[in-house]
Design a protein around this motif. Structure first.
Motif, short mmCIF file in Angstrom:
data_model
loop_
_atom_site.label_atom_id
_atom_site.label_comp_id
_atom_site.label_asym_id
_atom_site.label_seq_id
_atom_site.Cartn_x
_atom_site.Cartn_y
_atom_site.Cartn_z
N LEU A 19 0.81 -1.21 0.00
CA LEU A 19 0.00 0.00 0.00
C LEU A 19 0.85 1.26 0.00
CD1 LEU A 19 -2.58 -1.06 2.74
CD2 LEU A 19 -2.91 -1.09 0.26
N GLY A 20 0.31 2.29 -0.65
CA GLY A 20 0.93 3.59 -0.52
C GLY A 20 0.85 4.09 0.91
N ALA A 21 -0.23 3.74 1.61
CA ALA A 21 -0.35 4.14 3.01
C ALA A 21 0.69 3.47 3.89
CB ALA A 21 -1.76 3.81 3.53
N PRO A 54 -8.08 -1.97 1.47
CA PRO A 54 -6.93 -2.37 2.31
C PRO A 54 -6.47 -1.28 3.28
CG PRO A 54 -6.59 -3.02 0.03
CD PRO A 54 -7.83 -2.18 0.04
N ASP A 55 -6.54 -0.01 2.87
CA ASP A 55 -6.14 1.06 3.79
C ASP A 55 -7.06 1.13 5.01
OD1 ASP A 55 -4.03 1.78 2.23
OD2 ASP A 55 -4.92 3.60 1.42
N VAL A 56 -8.34 0.84 4.79
CA VAL A 56 -9.31 0.84 5.90
C VAL A 56 -9.05 -0.35 6.80
CG1 VAL A 56 -11.75 0.76 6.49
CG2 VAL A 56 -11.00 2.07 4.50
N GLU A 57 -8.80 -1.51 6.19
CA GLU A 57 -8.50 -2.70 6.99
C GLU A 57 -7.25 -2.50 7.83
OE1 GLU A 57 -10.14 -6.51 4.53
OE2 GLU A 57 -8.32 -5.59 3.76
N ALA A 58 -6.28 -1.76 7.27
CA ALA A 58 -5.03 -1.51 8.00
C ALA A 58 -5.18 -0.44 9.06
CB ALA A 58 -3.93 -1.12 7.01
N GLY A 59 -6.36 0.17 9.16
CA GLY A 59 -6.58 1.22 10.14
C GLY A 59 -5.95 2.54 9.78
N LEU A 60 -5.64 2.72 8.50
CA LEU A 60 -4.95 3.93 8.07
C LEU A 60 -5.89 5.01 7.55
CD1 LEU A 60 -1.98 2.21 6.20
CD2 LEU A 60 -1.94 3.23 8.48
N ARG A 61 -7.11 4.60 7.11
CA ARG A 61 -8.04 5.57 6.53
C ARG A 61 -9.45 5.24 6.98
NH1 ARG A 61 -5.69 7.66 1.79
NH2 ARG A 61 -7.35 9.21 1.77
N SER A 62 -10.37 6.16 6.74
CA SER A 62 -11.76 5.99 7.16
C SER A 62 -12.56 5.21 6.12
CB SER A 62 -12.41 7.35 7.37
OG SER A 62 -12.43 8.07 6.16
N GLY A 63 -13.62 4.52 6.57
CA GLY A 63 -14.48 3.79 5.63
C GLY A 63 -15.00 2.47 6.16
N ALA A 64 -14.88 2.23 7.45
CA ALA A 64 -15.38 0.98 8.03
C ALA A 64 -16.90 0.99 8.05
CB ALA A 64 -14.83 0.80 9.44
N VAL A 65 -17.52 -0.20 7.93
CA VAL A 65 -18.97 -0.32 8.00
C VAL A 65 -19.32 -1.14 9.24
CG1 VAL A 65 -19.24 -0.18 5.51
CG2 VAL A 65 -19.01 -2.42 6.59
#
Length: 683
Positions: A409-411, A529-540
């Motif tokens: 990831l870039g994140a 993947p960024d959301v799963e990694a806890g790096l960005r917003s977007g969880a449901v």
């Protein structure tokens, strides 16, 4: 894959003894090694050979040794699609002519090229199709033997007679039966043949660079003769010429490819085949060739081409892919850039990609970037999301990650293999036109669709995606006659959602829309993947309409397991299209609006209709793939550290032979994740 004519290299000695320091050049040695030769010092023994560089001044040493020891003599010369710069400017060749018979510019003995041209059937449909595509690709990409010319420079007004100069004392002149006086005779003949026409004398690239003298001086030319030493495209010059005069320059060969019948005053390899008006007689050359046949001999069959990224011999088409990538990078970066909005961790890779010609100048604010751009005359290079507050009069390239990015990831601060540059907008912003849109609307270049098909086949066969993360396919509910729909989660504050959606703009809303339209379907939610990694917003929330949340799953396995894909603007929709799956878009990603997706979002009218108001015809998938994967991005090979074509990037992503991120990058990634809930601290 080498492109060598059948049996052309059979019987050549493996060990070649040399007596010229030029054979210490690493690239030269490597190509010869891959061609099956071992370069040696000393004296040849029975079964060994001697190699010399063409007819250079030092060649006589090797010629004498070969004669004294009765050893085969192998002459080596640059192939006709050489490099960005001339060898004297430091660039290594991309191909060689390894000739056991003679030399292409010396007609005293039949060379490898002459033998192939005289004896090869040259009637293979596939070979001639490759040759025709090759000619068209050279012209479309504006490539020549050397490639420092600038396609943006305007050629003189058409209607001139083109006289081609060469460097003084070049061996190709002397052994072509010409002298310095021949050039004066050529100019006089051109003036006599066209007494009322403008005469344009084109300097050799090495003369224009100040490396070697030419035969003409602007101060002594007649009034109606102009010496052109600027870096104008050779193909543009040939297009505007009404007649072409040459001694033995390769530009004379390119004149044939451009449709001219040049008048020649020397004896180059392309003379005597019925395509030129010759001052010399060629009793051995009794065959008339077409342009495609001559091209096949000189560019496909005779040379040994080299792929500098994958360090192997390759086909003509592959070396053309490589030179296109290198030349595109040079043309875009030749004046340097002032870079803005580049995070510290990205700067090293950006310097590698965009600062090869002139190092980037980084600026912290739009005001300082504009001031530095005006002071240096450089264009701006701006990370797309930071391209605000810039003066509209400054040339600006917006930069973003490409669509075949990395393994990681870039994140996570994994550097990209591909970056896109856009002088109009950026691909994820449908509110304004982008360069990608124009590429999608334009016809593909010669051979483009075939290349796109091979690329798509490789991407799908190797299961490649943007990030290429490891993962598995979770156990999915049995279908029981129901459709499986993959719902693609995204980072909710991503610019592509902010700019590319007008109604549904969250993952939960996307899931509700998909459930409402498909009440009986099995909905499989794939978080970003960024959301799963806890790096960005977007969880449901767990109580979402999804039947299953496929956490940390392999996206290609999910695409294969599902019947269709729903997304707002995710690139995974494009990846699903490449794999033949129906895609429904609730936003306006770059791949929507071309007749390939079901579009429930607001699509820009310019994608749907032509300027006259009529409905635009659907864009074929391979056309879209060529624009998005070949024409729009730039690729960088971190192994060879040079620009590369997408085919090399695919090899790297598939094999995993990529440099690993260092401990500093990993520490920064963890810190960035900890601060993800406070984006104003790290953006």
């Amino acid at each position: 894959m080498s492109g060598l004519a059948p049996n052309a290299a059979e019987g050549l000695p493996r060990r070649l003894y040399f007596y010229n320091g030029g054979f210490l050049n690493p690239r030269l040695r490597r190509i010869l090694s891959l061609a099956g030769h071992e370069l040696c010092l000393g004296l040849p023994r029975p079964g060994d050979g001697v190699t010399v560089w063409g007819k250079s001044p030092t060649a006589k040493r090797g010629e004498a040794v070969a004669l004294r020891h009765n050893a085969p003599l192998i002459r080596v010369e640059d192939a006709f699609l050489r490099s960005l710069r001339p060898g004297r400017a430091g660039d290594a060749p991309l191909g060689l002519l390894i000739d056991p018979y003679g030399l292409h510019f010396d007609p005293s003995a039949p060379s490898l090229i002459e033998r192939i041209a005289a004896t090869h059937p040259l009637d293979d449909t596939a070979l001639l199709a490759r040759a025709r595509d090759g000619i068209a690709r050279l012209q479309a990409s504006d490539l020549s033997k050397y490639n420092l010319h600038d396609p943006a420079l305007a050629a003189p007004a058409p209607g001139y007679v083109l006289v081609i100069d060469q460097t003084r004392d070049d061996a190709s002149i002397r052994h072509s039966g010409a002298t310095a006086q021949t050039f004066a005779e050529m100019l006089a003949t051109a003036m006599a043949d066209h007494p009322s026409a403008r005469i344009l004398v084109k300097s050799h690239p090495e003369t224009s660079l100040g490396l070697r003298r030419g035969h003409f001086d602007a101060t002594t030319l007649p009034a109606n003769v102009t010496l052109l030493s600027t870096a104008v495209s050779p193909w543009a010059l040939l297009q505007g010429a009404i007649a072409v005069y040459a001694v033995s320059s390769q530009l004379g060969f390119e004149a044939i490819l451009a449709g001219h019948r040049p008048r020649l005053f020397g004896a180059p390899f392309y003379a005597g085949w019925g395509l030129t008006t010759d001052s010399h007689a060629f009793p051995r050359r009794k065959r008339n060739l077409t342009r495609a046949q001559l091209f096949a001999v000189a560019m496909i069959l005779a040379p040994r081409w080299y792929d500098p990224c994958r360090d192997r011999l390759c086909s003509f088409e592959q070396v053309l892919d490589q030179l296109e990538a290198e030349t595109r990078a040079f043309r875009q970066d030749r004046n340097g850039h002032v870079a803005l909005g580049m995070r510290l961790w990205k700067r090293s890779r950006l310097q590698q990609v965009f600062g090869r010609e002139i190092p980037l100048i980084f600026a912290a604010t739009p005001q300082s970037a504009a001031a530095k751009a005006r002071k240096t005359g450089r264009p701006l290079l701006v990370w797309a999301s930071k391209a605000t507050g810039l003066p509209p009069d400054l040339p600006t390239l917006r930069v973003e990650d490409g669509f075949l990015r990395s393994r990681g990831l870039g994140a996570d601060l994994v550097a990209p293999l591909s970056l896109v540059t856009d002088d109009l907008g950026i691909y994820y912003d449908p509110t304004r036109e982008s360069r990608l849109e124009r590429l999608i609307m334009a016809p593909p270049p010669p051979g483009g669709l075939q290349r796109a098909k091979a690329l798509v086949d490789a991407v799908t066969r190797l299961n490649l995606t943007k990030y290429n993360l490891s993962g598995t396919r979770p156990d999915l509910p049995p279908q029981g006659g129901r459709r499986r729909i993959l719902i693609v989660g995204q980072v909710e504050d991503d610019a592509s959602i902010r700019l590319g959606t007008t109604g549904i703009s969250t993952n939960l809303a996307l899931l509700h829309a998909a459930r409402s339209a498909n009440p009986e379907a099995i909905l499989i939610f794939k978080p970003h993947p960024d959301v799963e990694a806890g790096l960005r917003s977007g969880a449901v929330p767990p109580e979402s309409p999804a039947d299953i949340t496929a956490a940390h799953a392999d996206p290609t396995a999910l695409i294969d397991a599902c019947d269709e894909v729903w997304t707002m603007t995710s690139l995974l929709g494009f990846e699903a299209l490449l794999r033949g799956k129906p895609v429904t878009c609730l936003g306006a990603p770059f791949y929507a609006g071309w007749g390939l997706t079901r579009d429930l979002g607001d699509i820009p009218a310019r994608r749907l209709r032509l300027p006259d108001g009529s409905r635009r015809q659907p864009v074929p998938l391979l056309h879209l793939a060529h624009a998005a994967l070949i024409a729009y991005p730039r690729y960088y090979d971190p192994v060879s550290r040079r620009p590369c074509p997408p085919e090399v990037a695919i090899d790297r992503l598939a094999s995993g032979t990529l440099p690993k991120a260092g401990p500093l990058n990993r520490a920064l990634a963890k810190a960035q994740g900890a601060l993800a809930r406070y984006p104003w601290l790290w953006r």
